[in-house]
Design a protein around this motif. Structure first.
Motif, mmCIF file in Angstrom:
data_model
loop_
_atom_site.group_PDB
_atom_site.id
_atom_site.type_symbol
_atom_site.label_atom_id
_atom_site.label_comp_id
_atom_site.label_asym_id
_atom_site.label_seq_id
_atom_site.Cartn_x
_atom_site.Cartn_y
_atom_site.Cartn_z
ATOM 1 N N LEU A 383 0.849 -1.182 0.000
ATOM 2 C CA LEU A 383 0.000 0.000 0.000
ATOM 3 C C LEU A 383 0.890 1.238 0.000
ATOM 4 O O LEU A 383 1.788 1.360 0.838
ATOM 5 N N TRP A 384 0.637 2.132 -0.961
ATOM 6 C CA TRP A 384 1.371 3.392 -1.064
ATOM 7 C C TRP A 384 0.466 4.521 -0.574
ATOM 8 O O TRP A 384 -0.739 4.522 -0.838
ATOM 9 N N PHE A 385 1.105 5.528 0.066
ATOM 10 C CA PHE A 385 0.356 6.703 0.507
ATOM 11 C C PHE A 385 1.126 7.971 0.160
ATOM 12 O O PHE A 385 2.316 8.090 0.482
ATOM 13 N N PHE A 386 0.442 8.892 -0.520
ATOM 14 C CA PHE A 386 0.986 10.216 -0.808
ATOM 15 C C PHE A 386 0.324 11.240 0.108
ATOM 16 O O PHE A 386 -0.841 11.089 0.487
ATOM 17 N N ASP A 387 1.056 12.301 0.402
ATOM 18 C CA ASP A 387 0.500 13.432 1.152
ATOM 19 C C ASP A 387 1.188 14.695 0.651
ATOM 20 O O ASP A 387 2.331 14.983 1.007
ATOM 21 N N LYS A 388 0.484 15.467 -0.186
ATOM 22 C CA LYS A 388 1.116 16.652 -0.775
ATOM 23 C C LYS A 388 1.346 17.746 0.255
ATOM 24 O O LYS A 388 2.265 18.558 0.112
ATOM 25 N N ALA A 389 0.529 17.791 1.314
ATOM 26 C CA ALA A 389 0.737 18.787 2.364
ATOM 27 C C ALA A 389 2.005 18.512 3.162
ATOM 28 O O ALA A 389 2.566 19.413 3.801
ATOM 29 N N LYS A 390 2.486 17.275 3.139
ATOM 30 C CA LYS A 390 3.687 16.880 3.878
ATOM 31 C C LYS A 390 4.925 17.645 3.432
ATOM 32 O O LYS A 390 5.875 17.818 4.208
ATOM 33 N N THR A 391 4.931 18.135 2.199
ATOM 34 C CA THR A 391 6.126 18.808 1.669
ATOM 35 C C THR A 391 6.447 20.093 2.427
ATOM 36 O O THR A 391 7.555 20.604 2.321
ATOM 37 N N LYS A 392 5.476 20.593 3.191
ATOM 38 C CA LYS A 392 5.703 21.827 3.961
ATOM 39 C C LYS A 392 5.813 21.539 5.468
ATOM 40 O O LYS A 392 5.594 22.415 6.292
ATOM 41 N N THR A 393 6.137 20.293 5.806
ATOM 42 C CA THR A 393 6.292 19.907 7.212
ATOM 43 C C THR A 393 7.685 19.337 7.441
ATOM 44 O O THR A 393 8.467 19.147 6.485
ATOM 45 N N ASN A 394 7.980 19.003 8.694
ATOM 46 C CA ASN A 394 9.286 18.405 8.998
ATOM 47 C C ASN A 394 9.371 16.950 8.569
ATOM 48 O O ASN A 394 10.399 16.303 8.765
ATOM 49 N N ARG A 395 8.297 16.424 7.986
ATOM 50 C CA ARG A 395 8.310 15.049 7.456
ATOM 51 C C ARG A 395 8.685 15.018 5.974
ATOM 52 O O ARG A 395 8.678 13.946 5.369
ATOM 53 N N ARG A 396 9.009 16.155 5.391
ATOM 54 C CA ARG A 396 9.222 16.228 3.946
ATOM 55 C C ARG A 396 10.212 15.175 3.443
ATOM 56 O O ARG A 396 9.970 14.503 2.438
ATOM 57 N N ASP A 397 11.340 15.041 4.116
ATOM 58 C CA ASP A 397 12.381 14.112 3.673
ATOM 59 C C ASP A 397 12.415 12.842 4.517
ATOM 60 O O ASP A 397 13.465 12.250 4.758
ATOM 61 N N LYS A 398 11.221 12.421 4.956
ATOM 62 C CA LYS A 398 11.087 11.185 5.718
ATOM 63 C C LYS A 398 9.941 10.360 5.141
ATOM 64 O O LYS A 398 8.979 10.910 4.613
ATOM 65 N N ILE A 399 10.045 9.051 5.279
ATOM 66 C CA ILE A 399 8.981 8.142 4.846
ATOM 67 C C ILE A 399 8.801 7.070 5.919
ATOM 68 O O ILE A 399 9.787 6.487 6.398
ATOM 69 N N LEU A 400 7.569 6.833 6.312
ATOM 70 C CA LEU A 400 7.260 5.762 7.259
ATOM 71 C C LEU A 400 7.089 4.455 6.490
ATOM 72 O O LEU A 400 6.292 4.382 5.550
ATOM 73 N N LEU A 401 7.824 3.428 6.903
ATOM 74 C CA LEU A 401 7.728 2.108 6.275
ATOM 75 C C LEU A 401 7.252 1.103 7.312
ATOM 76 O O LEU A 401 7.834 0.990 8.399
ATOM 77 N N ILE A 402 6.173 0.394 6.973
ATOM 78 C CA ILE A 402 5.564 -0.583 7.893
ATOM 79 C C ILE A 402 5.549 -1.952 7.216
ATOM 80 O O ILE A 402 5.071 -2.084 6.083
ATOM 81 N N ASP A 403 6.073 -2.935 7.910
ATOM 82 C CA ASP A 403 6.026 -4.312 7.399
ATOM 83 C C ASP A 403 4.920 -5.052 8.152
ATOM 84 O O ASP A 403 5.113 -5.500 9.290
#
Length: 516
Positions: A383-403
């Protein structure tokens, strides 16, 4: 976190009993499931429409009687279809009402009568034009009579929610019987629920460019309804838009929306070549597109603004779909979609597209799902998730990966699902990562989840496969004192050794007697 279905879960629900009865009739009629599905789902739709119609009809007539009494008027004003439609109800002419069909003489041609009922419903309710099945003459009179009687026995709840559950259950069963083809129109409900819980479509414009039978829309509606205060109309919180290539599936989708009290703008179009809603952007995009499709005519897609990160040179449409989802979002939009595992780690031109997606900052969360959730039996997915609002937060250069491959409930040897508790557990990881109110503090859990930085992802050649980042779960701490347990085992070994020495002579004696 693996569970077996408990005994209580295996007790037959109303949906299961109705399915068993309907499937027994199908077996006796020698029809294939594909021929049986549309008319059966059409009758469930008609039963629901009649239930809602009768509720409003009673209220309208009671209200009109009070008005006539106050005005000292005894003559009866004729109610019009508009009186019902203004209240969000499908108007049913007399020949389309369930009681009328149920009480037809048994020597009447039921297939023809129900076909005619569907035609007049479409004529009176333009939003359903072309959506309703008219294949009832495929079924014998005796089968149709029995189906009408079975569905007439559904006990109503005040909101009519049971019809949505029954329709969804039958969709899943028909999809299962169709195998791979069934996966084209039905996404297993636990997968849809998880997507909805992660992207949280509280309100706004929801789009599915591969909408199938509309499960994404229905679960969005359920999410809003369960989260909001009583008395609010959840159906007014979202606006629904969908594209679907198969015309017959468009009908399934419109009926599915209708039995849940929803309406939407659902268009029959091939999303590869026709972007019907190209002038619009959406708050939420959700989809389960077909995986690894080849044969798409790439020449037709050149200069299409949807594919600004480039077209894949391989004969595979995965990254066409991925870019379609991103293009459809507004500046604060979120997307959640099902994708083949291979797309998370593919090479060549697909790697170049994935690199641009990651560096743009829109990729938010990746979740690995284990096998046996889909009716193709062995298929696992991501499952992939995009969030365009994330680009203006401190999560911009982070990705959560769940196994989440080890989180499932076993239904039988060929099928797994998530319980609501398991869905909540996975979704809560995403909520913590986003620092949502009341979710708690996020932390990496070995073998389950990790927030990877852009540098870490670069070091892994822009792979988005969760298993490459989360590591292997540590074994649980033993629930005993190690030294004490070791002493107990050593004592047991000594005791068994002494017993063995005592019986050695007897064993030798018996062996000699056998050999003699």
């Amino acid at each position: 976190m693996v569970r077996e279905v408990s005994k209580s879960m295996k007790e037959k629900t109303l949906e299961q009993r109705l399915w068993d009865a309907a499937d027994k009739l199908r077996a006796n009629s020698k029809l294939r499931a594909v021929d049986y599905a549309e008319p059966v789902l059409g009758l469930i739709f008609l039963r629901f429409a009649d239930f809602k119609f009768q509720q409003v009809d009673m209220r309208l007539r009671e209200g009109r009687a009070r008005e006539d009494s106050r005005a000292m008027k005894m003559r009866e004003r004729t109610l019009t279809p508009e009186d019902y439609q203004a209240r969000g109800i499908i108007y049913l002419p007399k020949i389309a009402r369930y009681s009328y069909l149920l009480n037809l003489p048994e020597d009447k041609n039921y297939g023809r009568a129900i076909n005619e009922a569907m035609k007049v419903i479409e004529e009176t309710n333009p939003s359903l034009k072309g959506a309703l099945p008219k294949s009832f003459t495929k079924l014998d009179n005796s089968v149709l009579v029995e189906l009408l009687r079975n569905f007439a026995g559904i006990q109503f709840d005040i909101e009519g929610d049971k019809f949505g559950k029954i329709y969804e259950y039958f969709l899943g069963k028909f999809a299962m019987s169709e195998g791979r083809k069934g996966g084209e129109f039905f996404t297993p409900t636990p997968i849809v629920k998880l997507i909805v819980q992660v992207i949280e479509p509280f309100r706004g414009r929801v789009f599915d460019p591969a909408c199938g039978s509309g499960g994404m829309f229905v679960q969005s509606f359920n999410f809003i309804r369960h989260r909001q205060k009583k008395g609010n109309d959840a159906s007014k919180k979202i606006m629904i838009y969908g594209q679907e290539k198969e015309e017959s599936t468009v009908g399934l989708c419109k009926m599915n929306l209708a039995v849940h009290g929803l309406e939407g703008e659902i268009k029959n179009a091939n999303t590869y070549y026709a972007n019907v809603f190209k002038e619009q952007r959406f708050d939420f995009v959700m989809a389960n597109p077909p995986f690894n499709v080849n044969g798409v005519e790439m020449d037709k897609l050149k200069d299409d603004p949807r594919f600004s990160f480039g077209l894949p040179r391989t004969d595979n449409a995965n990254y066409i779909w991925i870019q379609q989802f991103l293009y459809s979002l507004n500046q604060k939009g979120r997307a959640g979609f099902v994708m083949a595992n291979a797309a998370s780690d593919s090479r060549s031109s697909e790697l170049e597209i994935r690199k641009k997606l990651i560096e743009s900052g829109v990729v938010d969360i990746m979740i690995s799902i284990g096998p046996k959730f889909f009716y193709t039996v062995t298929l696992s997915c991501t499952l992939w998730f995009f969030d365009k609002a994330k680009t203006k937060t401190n999560r911009r250069d982070k990705i959560l990966l769940i196994d989440a491959r080890n989180i499932f409930t076993k239904i039988d040897s060929a099928h797994h699902e998530f319980t609501d508790e398991q869905i909540q557990k996975i979704a809560n990881i995403a909520w913590k990562y986003r620092n949502e109110k009341g979710a708690g503090k996020y932390k990496d859990v070995k073998g389950l989840c990790k927030v990877a930085t852009l540098d870490e992802i670069k070091d892994n050649n822009y792979s988005l496969t969760p298993g490459r980042y989360v590591g292997v779960a540590l074994p649980p701490e033993p629930e005993y004192d190690f030294e004490e347990r070791l002493t107990e085992l050593n004592d047991e070994l000594n005791r068994l050794t002494q017993q063995a020495r005592k019986i050695e002579p007897e064993i030798d004696k018996n062996i000699k007697q056998i050999l003699a």
